[in-house]
Scaffold this active site. Structure first.
Site, PDB file in Angstrom:
ATOM      1  N   LYS A  34      15.253   6.979  24.402  1.00 49.79           N
ATOM      2  CA  LYS A  34      16.024   7.932  25.209  1.00 49.79           C
ATOM      3  C   LYS A  34      15.566   9.384  25.096  1.00 49.79           C
ATOM      4  CE  LYS A  34      20.480   5.824  25.873  1.00 49.79           C
ATOM      5  NZ  LYS A  34      21.731   5.645  25.148  1.00 49.79           N
ATOM      6  N   HIS A  43       3.961   8.428   7.295  1.00 45.59           N
ATOM      7  CA  HIS A  43       4.262   7.030   7.622  1.00 45.59           C
ATOM      8  C   HIS A  43       3.149   6.108   7.120  1.00 45.59           C
ATOM      9  CE1 HIS A  43       6.617   8.699  11.304  1.00 45.59           C
ATOM     10  NE2 HIS A  43       7.508   8.238  10.453  1.00 45.59           N
ATOM     11  N   ARG A  76      11.620  11.119   1.666  1.00 53.45           N
ATOM     12  CA  ARG A  76      10.889  12.363   1.411  1.00 53.45           C
ATOM     13  C   ARG A  76      11.651  13.252   0.454  1.00 53.45           C
ATOM     14  NH1 ARG A  76      10.404  13.076   7.691  1.00 53.45           N
ATOM     15  NH2 ARG A  76      12.276  11.852   7.351  1.00 53.45           N
ATOM     16  N   SER A 125       8.046  13.587  12.146  1.00 53.11           N
ATOM     17  CA  SER A 125       7.571  13.548  13.536  1.00 53.11           C
ATOM     18  C   SER A 125       8.080  14.769  14.293  1.00 53.11           C
ATOM     19  CB  SER A 125       8.046  12.271  14.222  1.00 53.11           C
ATOM     20  OG  SER A 125       7.516  11.151  13.562  1.00 53.11           O
TER      21      SER A 125
HETATM   22  P1  ADP Z   1      13.751   6.812  12.154  1.00 48.48           P
HETATM   23  O1  ADP Z   1      14.171   7.385  13.487  1.00 48.48           O
HETATM   24  O2  ADP Z   1      14.067   5.356  12.008  1.00 48.48           O
HETATM   25  O3  ADP Z   1      14.167   7.624  10.959  1.00 48.48           O
HETATM   26  P2  ADP Z   1      11.048   7.772  11.677  1.00 48.48           P
HETATM   27  O4  ADP Z   1       9.837   7.433  12.453  1.00 48.48           O
HETATM   28  O5  ADP Z   1      11.480   9.189  11.677  1.00 48.48           O
HETATM   29  O6  ADP Z   1      12.158   6.798  12.237  1.00 48.48           O
HETATM   30  O7  ADP Z   1      10.868   7.307  10.180  1.00 48.48           O
HETATM   31  C1  ADP Z   1      10.642   5.973   9.821  1.00 48.48           C
HETATM   32  C2  ADP Z   1      10.705   5.851   8.301  1.00 48.48           C
HETATM   33  O8  ADP Z   1       9.614   6.563   7.726  1.00 48.48           O
HETATM   34  C3  ADP Z   1      11.967   6.446   7.661  1.00 48.48           C
HETATM   35  O9  ADP Z   1      12.316   5.650   6.550  1.00 48.48           O
HETATM   36  C4  ADP Z   1      11.537   7.806   7.221  1.00 48.48           C
HETATM   37  O10 ADP Z   1      12.296   8.275   6.125  1.00 48.48           O
HETATM   38  C5  ADP Z   1      10.092   7.524   6.803  1.00 48.48           C
HETATM   39  N1  ADP Z   1       9.262   8.714   6.867  1.00 48.48           N
HETATM   40  C6  ADP Z   1       9.122   9.600   7.869  1.00 48.48           C
HETATM   41  N2  ADP Z   1       8.251  10.585   7.554  1.00 48.48           N
HETATM   42  C7  ADP Z   1       7.817  10.300   6.298  1.00 48.48           C
HETATM   43  C8  ADP Z   1       6.946  10.946   5.384  1.00 48.48           C
HETATM   44  N3  ADP Z   1       6.323  12.101   5.666  1.00 48.48           N
HETATM   45  N4  ADP Z   1       6.748  10.380   4.193  1.00 48.48           N
HETATM   46  C9  ADP Z   1       7.398   9.222   3.888  1.00 48.48           C
HETATM   47  N5  ADP Z   1       8.255   8.589   4.666  1.00 48.48           N
HETATM   48  C10 ADP Z   1       8.473   9.106   5.865  1.00 48.48           C
END
Ligand code: ADP
Length: 157
Positions: A41, A17, A90, A128
């Site tokens: 939730k 992120h 990703r 995550s």
């Molecule tokens: P959501 O529930 O909205 O998908 P996330 O926190 O899982 O929320 O992800 C937020 C954004 O960050 C999404 O666009 C996701 O694809 C991106 N993202 C998550 N992990 C990575 C990573 N390792 N590298 C790049 N982008 C990521």
């Protein structure tokens, strides 16, 4: 002023992120990273915990603001004057979901565009949920998350 919104669950924030966020902060005048409250939730951390950990992780990037929001992302983007939604990709597996989301958002408001950024290969597999799984099974997550997240999660299982 060009403002981008980087929305997500960030449960917890990872180095993947942060990579996307830093790229965004180089391109836009301001990036608002915001935790979607409707993701509470089934979450591991509360919204308040996630916001606090993001704040700590990004404190050295001056043009980043941290917030949380309720309801439609597009409505929050409008309220904050953000014309761009930033999302990370990703692998191909992210693509279908992200494409649907972005098309739904442009059907709701054509003024706001989604921009995708591709993560560095070294962060490709970080999500995550993988982090939570490793952590809850006593694995070492220090390479995958900001230091403050690592420290905070040490006491949380
Ligand atoms: P959501 O529930 O909205 O998908 P996330 O926190 O899982 O929320 O992800 C937020 C954004 O960050 C999404 O666009 C996701 O694809 C991106 N993202 C998550 N992990 C990575 C990573 N390792 N590298 C790049 N982008 C990521």
């Amino acid at each position: 002023m060009k403002i981008a919104l980087y929305p997500g669950s960030f449960d917890p924030i990872t180095k993947g992120h942060i990579d996307i966020l830093k790229n965004g902060a180089e391109i836009f005048d301001k990036v608002i990273i915001a935790v979607a409250r409707n993701s509470e939730k089934h979450s591991f951390l509360t919204v308040a915990e996630r916001v606090e950990l993001i704040r700590e992780s990004v404190k050295d990037i001056p043009n980043v603001e941290v917030d949380s929001f309720e309801g439609l992302t597009i409505e929050y983007a409008k309220k904050r004057g953000a014309k761009v939604i930033l999302r990370g990709l990703r692998a191909v597996s992210d693509f279908e979901y992200e494409m649907q989301l972005s098309q739904a958002n442009s059907a709701l408001s054509n003024d706001i565009k989604t921009i995708f950024m591709i993560t560095k290969p070294k962060y490709n597999f970080i999500s995550s949920s993988t982090i939570k799984e490793i952590h809850l099974n006593n694995g070492d997550i220090s390479k995958f998350v900001p230091e403050c997240v690592y420290e905070y999660l040490k006491n949380k299982k």
